[in-house]
Motif scaffolding. Structure first.
Motif, PDB file in Angstrom:
ATOM      1  N   ILE A   1       5.078  13.213 -12.547  1.00 43.32           N
ATOM      2  CA  ILE A   1       5.682  13.368 -13.869  1.00 43.32           C
ATOM      3  C   ILE A   1       5.118  14.619 -14.537  1.00 43.32           C
ATOM      4  CG2 ILE A   1       5.845  12.326 -16.183  1.00 43.32           C
ATOM      5  CD1 ILE A   1       7.631  10.985 -14.035  1.00 43.32           C
ATOM      6  N   GLY A   2       6.018  15.462 -15.015  1.00 44.60           N
ATOM      7  CA  GLY A   2       5.604  16.727 -15.623  1.00 44.60           C
ATOM      8  C   GLY A   2       5.718  17.906 -14.671  1.00 44.60           C
ATOM      9  N   GLU A   3       5.975  17.617 -13.393  1.00 42.20           N
ATOM     10  CA  GLU A   3       6.126  18.702 -12.417  1.00 42.20           C
ATOM     11  C   GLU A   3       7.569  18.786 -11.955  1.00 42.20           C
ATOM     12  OE1 GLU A   3       3.353  18.194  -9.214  1.00 42.20           O
ATOM     13  OE2 GLU A   3       1.613  18.506 -10.499  1.00 42.20           O
ATOM     14  N   PHE A   4       7.957  19.962 -11.523  1.00 43.08           N
ATOM     15  CA  PHE A   4       9.346  20.185 -11.118  1.00 43.08           C
ATOM     16  C   PHE A   4       9.556  19.871  -9.640  1.00 43.08           C
ATOM     17  CE2 PHE A   4      12.772  23.004  -9.669  1.00 43.08           C
ATOM     18  CZ  PHE A   4      13.787  22.539 -10.482  1.00 43.08           C
ATOM     19  N   PHE A   5       8.671  20.402  -8.801  1.00 49.13           N
ATOM     20  CA  PHE A   5       8.832  20.192  -7.368  1.00 49.13           C
ATOM     21  C   PHE A   5       8.227  18.853  -6.962  1.00 49.13           C
ATOM     22  CE2 PHE A   5       9.128  24.815  -7.695  1.00 49.13           C
ATOM     23  CZ  PHE A   5      10.330  25.009  -7.017  1.00 49.13           C
ATOM     24  N   LYS A   6       8.813  18.277  -5.914  1.00 48.27           N
ATOM     25  CA  LYS A   6       8.242  17.033  -5.419  1.00 48.27           C
ATOM     26  C   LYS A   6       7.046  17.352  -4.527  1.00 48.27           C
ATOM     27  CE  LYS A   6      11.816  13.601  -5.427  1.00 48.27           C
ATOM     28  NZ  LYS A   6      12.561  12.695  -4.547  1.00 48.27           N
ATOM     29  N   ARG A   7       6.149  16.400  -4.403  1.00 49.25           N
ATOM     30  CA  ARG A   7       5.013  16.616  -3.516  1.00 49.25           C
ATOM     31  C   ARG A   7       4.997  15.531  -2.454  1.00 49.25           C
ATOM     32  NH1 ARG A   7      -0.344  16.626  -6.266  1.00 49.25           N
ATOM     33  NH2 ARG A   7       0.473  17.888  -7.968  1.00 49.25           N
ATOM     34  N   LYS A   8       4.263  15.816  -1.380  1.00 48.86           N
ATOM     35  CA  LYS A   8       4.177  14.842  -0.295  1.00 48.86           C
ATOM     36  C   LYS A   8       3.316  13.666  -0.746  1.00 48.86           C
ATOM     37  CE  LYS A   8       4.966  16.861   4.171  1.00 48.86           C
ATOM     38  NZ  LYS A   8       5.869  17.983   3.829  1.00 48.86           N
ATOM     39  N   THR A   9       3.763  12.469  -0.394  1.00 49.00           N
ATOM     40  CA  THR A   9       2.979  11.281  -0.710  1.00 49.00           C
ATOM     41  C   THR A   9       1.873  11.119   0.334  1.00 49.00           C
ATOM     42  OG1 THR A   9       4.730  10.149  -1.898  1.00 49.00           O
ATOM     43  CG2 THR A   9       3.113   8.753  -0.799  1.00 49.00           C
ATOM     44  N   LEU A  10       0.679  10.778  -0.145  1.00 51.31           N
ATOM     45  CA  LEU A  10      -0.453  10.623   0.775  1.00 51.31           C
ATOM     46  C   LEU A  10      -0.620   9.147   1.148  1.00 51.31           C
ATOM     47  CD1 LEU A  10      -2.929  12.865  -1.254  1.00 51.31           C
ATOM     48  CD2 LEU A  10      -1.708  13.513   0.843  1.00 51.31           C
ATOM     49  N   PRO A  11      -1.068   8.900   2.410  1.00 48.78           N
ATOM     50  CA  PRO A  11      -1.327   7.509   2.797  1.00 48.78           C
ATOM     51  C   PRO A  11      -2.348   6.890   1.841  1.00 48.78           C
ATOM     52  CG  PRO A  11      -1.531   8.986   4.693  1.00 48.78           C
ATOM     53  CD  PRO A  11      -1.382   9.854   3.481  1.00 48.78           C
ATOM     54  N   PHE A  12      -2.124   5.666   1.466  1.00 47.62           N
ATOM     55  CA  PHE A  12      -2.975   4.966   0.495  1.00 47.62           C
ATOM     56  C   PHE A  12      -3.155   5.780  -0.788  1.00 47.62           C
ATOM     57  CE2 PHE A  12      -4.417   3.342   4.667  1.00 47.62           C
ATOM     58  CZ  PHE A  12      -4.117   1.991   4.493  1.00 47.62           C
ATOM     59  N   ASN A  13      -2.109   6.562  -1.109  1.00 47.91           N
ATOM     60  CA  ASN A  13      -2.109   7.344  -2.345  1.00 47.91           C
ATOM     61  C   ASN A  13      -3.305   8.297  -2.423  1.00 47.91           C
ATOM     62  OD1 ASN A  13      -0.859   8.103  -4.742  1.00 47.91           O
ATOM     63  ND2 ASN A  13      -1.926   6.565  -5.970  1.00 47.91           N
TER      64      ASN A  13
ATOM     65  N   ASN B   1       0.854  -1.180   0.000  1.00 46.21           N
ATOM     66  CA  ASN B   1       0.000   0.000   0.000  1.00 46.21           C
ATOM     67  C   ASN B   1       0.893   1.233   0.000  1.00 46.21           C
ATOM     68  OD1 ASN B   1      -2.597  -1.286   0.268  1.00 46.21           O
ATOM     69  ND2 ASN B   1      -1.983  -1.841   2.354  1.00 46.21           N
ATOM     70  N   VAL B   2       0.497   2.249  -0.745  1.00 47.79           N
ATOM     71  CA  VAL B   2       1.292   3.478  -0.767  1.00 47.79           C
ATOM     72  C   VAL B   2       1.313   4.046   0.650  1.00 47.79           C
ATOM     73  CG1 VAL B   2       1.438   5.827  -1.675  1.00 47.79           C
ATOM     74  CG2 VAL B   2       0.739   3.950  -3.181  1.00 47.79           C
ATOM     75  N   ASN B   3       2.507   4.168   1.225  1.00 51.48           N
ATOM     76  CA  ASN B   3       2.607   4.563   2.620  1.00 51.48           C
ATOM     77  C   ASN B   3       3.835   5.440   2.833  1.00 51.48           C
ATOM     78  OD1 ASN B   3       2.716   4.743   5.388  1.00 51.48           O
ATOM     79  ND2 ASN B   3       2.176   2.590   5.730  1.00 51.48           N
ATOM     80  N   PRO B   4       3.613   6.755   3.037  1.00 49.81           N
ATOM     81  CA  PRO B   4       4.758   7.667   3.175  1.00 49.81           C
ATOM     82  C   PRO B   4       5.603   7.387   4.410  1.00 49.81           C
ATOM     83  CG  PRO B   4       2.684   8.796   3.653  1.00 49.81           C
ATOM     84  CD  PRO B   4       2.315   7.454   3.101  1.00 49.81           C
ATOM     85  N   THR B   5       5.066   6.643   5.383  1.00 51.29           N
ATOM     86  CA  THR B   5       5.822   6.418   6.616  1.00 51.29           C
ATOM     87  C   THR B   5       6.631   5.123   6.573  1.00 51.29           C
ATOM     88  OG1 THR B   5       4.003   5.277   7.710  1.00 51.29           O
ATOM     89  CG2 THR B   5       4.094   7.666   7.982  1.00 51.29           C
TER      90      THR B   5
END
Lengths: 307, 205
Positions: free
Chosen positions: A276-288, A258-262
């Motif tokens: 993809i297509g963006e310059f800055f990174k973004r925070k990953t959300l729990p369960f995407n 499961n997508v899990n930032p922790t």
């Protein structure tokens, strides 16, 4: 100046006399051929699918990026390889067999599968375990419509997805980077969840080969590799399937994924992602970002242990 | 008097320009949006690959003189070594900037938690004294012998750099393997020479 040519061909030589006398049949036949001529184009456009409440309003990643940046190791391990080599994949005829712990095991052709349920447009986020993400407008239908066909038995707890092996069209198969066929799995309740779909298209068109034509799984709250491409077999089992990436590196790829930032991948953090297509990174959300819909599937489960 | 002064300058100028070509390639790629869907990843990996390439090219100079009798690689060896450092610095900068956006806490965690980052960072730190002592003054100050001992560290840097690359790869290690083969060949020739030298000295006694 127009040069008049004497017409040497008499009409009876163009249309045989027998056919000429069966004029209606001839017309019907030629109309059929004409329609068949248009058919590939008619099939190429699957959409627009029925809009879905599950779709995100986020801006979709460009079609070019969605179809040119792929992991499909059967066609090579570089991101550009699938777009370059997957055109050889034979997608017709295509059948999917559903077997194992089911009342009515079945092998279905693509045409039959596409009639099971109306195609919906599901605009989903896709998060790859490698730390990048996309937003993809899939065309598909809930996996449950397919599973209903075979009537899973009460003893079925897991669903195993087995993908195509075409050694002659897939250079990666011949190299044996992974243990083929590529195998993935879900718990049955995850498979039956309304967010889980079988996709047959994207951006209104049939699925490009590099994206898993003609039929692939999409489980948006899990890392992308959980969603097998070009699926040929679905097996219902009572024990947890051994998946391809678990066999390759069990410490890095769990069954759940499961997508899990922790929970970090051992070699990189999963806290952020590059869309993809963006310059800055973004925070990953729990369960995407699908926690509201799916978190309850995992109550009581230690997601660090069962990553 | 240096009779070949002009020719030497020509060689140096050519190697210098050629060594900048990879940088030009990525700069042009960014300008024209020609680096695929994930340009930052492409640039980071490309610069790392070129740092490694230059490191191995530098290590090939001595064997080339030994086996092919070429002396010109030795003339540009220092420049090539500095280009290895140059590309390694740019590779590190892309990681610090575009991957981590100078989030020092995350960078620190990465260095301590992830062996492949630890190894990459170590490689870079070890390259710094080599680059800093690449001028003639440093050789004079350190003395030839000590300078040489210090610069033997380049072998370790080569091995660590290839290890860094190998650990980064997910499943397909064919490319890192090619680098291991080249590195092993370059280092083993030196080991063979060392053993032979030792044998010769023994024979003389």
């Amino acid at each position: 100046m127009r040069i008049l040519q004497k017409n040497h061909i008499v009409p009876s030589e163009i249309t045989s006399h027998a056919l000429y006398t069966r004029r209606r049949e001839f017309l019907r036949l030629s109309a059929g051929i004409a329609i068949a001529g248009f058919l590939p184009e008619a099939q190429a456009r699957l959409g627009p699918g029925k809009a879905s409440v599950f779709s995100t309003t986020e801006a979709p990643t460009s079609l070019k990026n969605v179809t040119s940046y792929n992991n499909f190791y059967e066609f090579g391990t570089n991101k550009e390889d699938p777009a370059e080599y997957a055109h050889t994949l034979r997608v017709k005829p295509w059948t999917v067999s559903i077997e194992g712990l089911v009342k009515k095991p079945k092998t279905m052709g693509m045409e039959e599968i596409l009639k099971l349920a109306p195609l919906e447009e599901r605009i989903y986020r896709l998060r790859c375990v490698e730390g990048w993400s996309m937003v993809i407008p899939w065309l598909g239908f809930p996996l449950v419509s397919l599973l209903k066909q075979v009537e899973p038995l009460g003893s079925a707890k897991y669903v195993e997805f087995i993908t195509a092996v075409q050694p002659d069209t897939m250079p990666g198969i011949r190299r044996g980077v992974l243990d083929w066929p590529y195998t993935e799995g879900l718990r049955l309740d995850e498979a039956l969840h309304p967010l889980t779909i079988m996709a047959a298209g994207l951006y209104g068109d049939v699925l490009p080969n590099q994206n898993g034509a003609p039929l692939r799984l999409v489980v948006p709250w899990k890392y992308g590799f959980k969603s097998g491409k070009s699926i040929v077999k679905i097996r219902l089992t009572d024990s947890q399937p051994r998946t391809t990436w678990m066999k390759s590196a069990p410490s890095e790829y769990g069954f759940y994924s499961n997508v899990n930032p922790t929970v970090d991948h051992p070699r990189w953090s999963q806290a952020t992602e590059r869309r993809i297509g963006e310059f800055f990174k973004r925070k990953t959300l729990p369960f995407n970002g699908y926690a509201d819909q799916v978190a309850q599937l995992y109550t009581g489960l230690d997601l660090r242990k069962y990553f | 008097m240096r009779p070949h002064g002009l020719k030497l300058n020509g060689l140096k100028l050519f190697v210098f320009t050629a060594s900048l070509a990879p940088l030009g390639w990525y700069a042009w790629g960014i300008q024209t949006d020609n680096l695929g869907a994930n340009p930052i990843e492409a640039v980071t990996r490309g610069l790392g690959t070129w740092a490694l390439n230059f490191l191995l090219i530098t290590l090939a100079a001595t064997p080339l003189r030994h086996y092919a009798g070429w002396t010109w690689p030795l003339i540009v060896r220092r420049m090539l070594g500095l280009f290895a450092f140059f590309y390694a610095s740019l590779h590190l900068t892309t990681y610090l900037w575009f991957d981590q956006f100078f989030d020092w806490l995350a960078i620190g965690k990465d260095i301590f938690k992830r062996p492949f980052i630890t190894v990459g960072m170590t490689t870079f730190l070890l390259l710094i004294p080599l680059a800093a002592t690449s001028n003639a003054r440093a050789i004079r100050k350190l003395g030839g012998r000590r300078w040489q001992q210090l610069h033997r560290m380049v072998y370790l840097c080569g091995a660590l750099a290839v290890l860094h690359y190998t650990w980064m790869v997910k499943a397909d290690i064919r490319k890192p393997l090619i680098y291991w083969v080249i590195l092993t060949a370059l280092l083993s020739t030196r080991m063979v020479w060392q053993i032979r030298k030792a044998q010769c000295q023994q024979f003389r006694k």
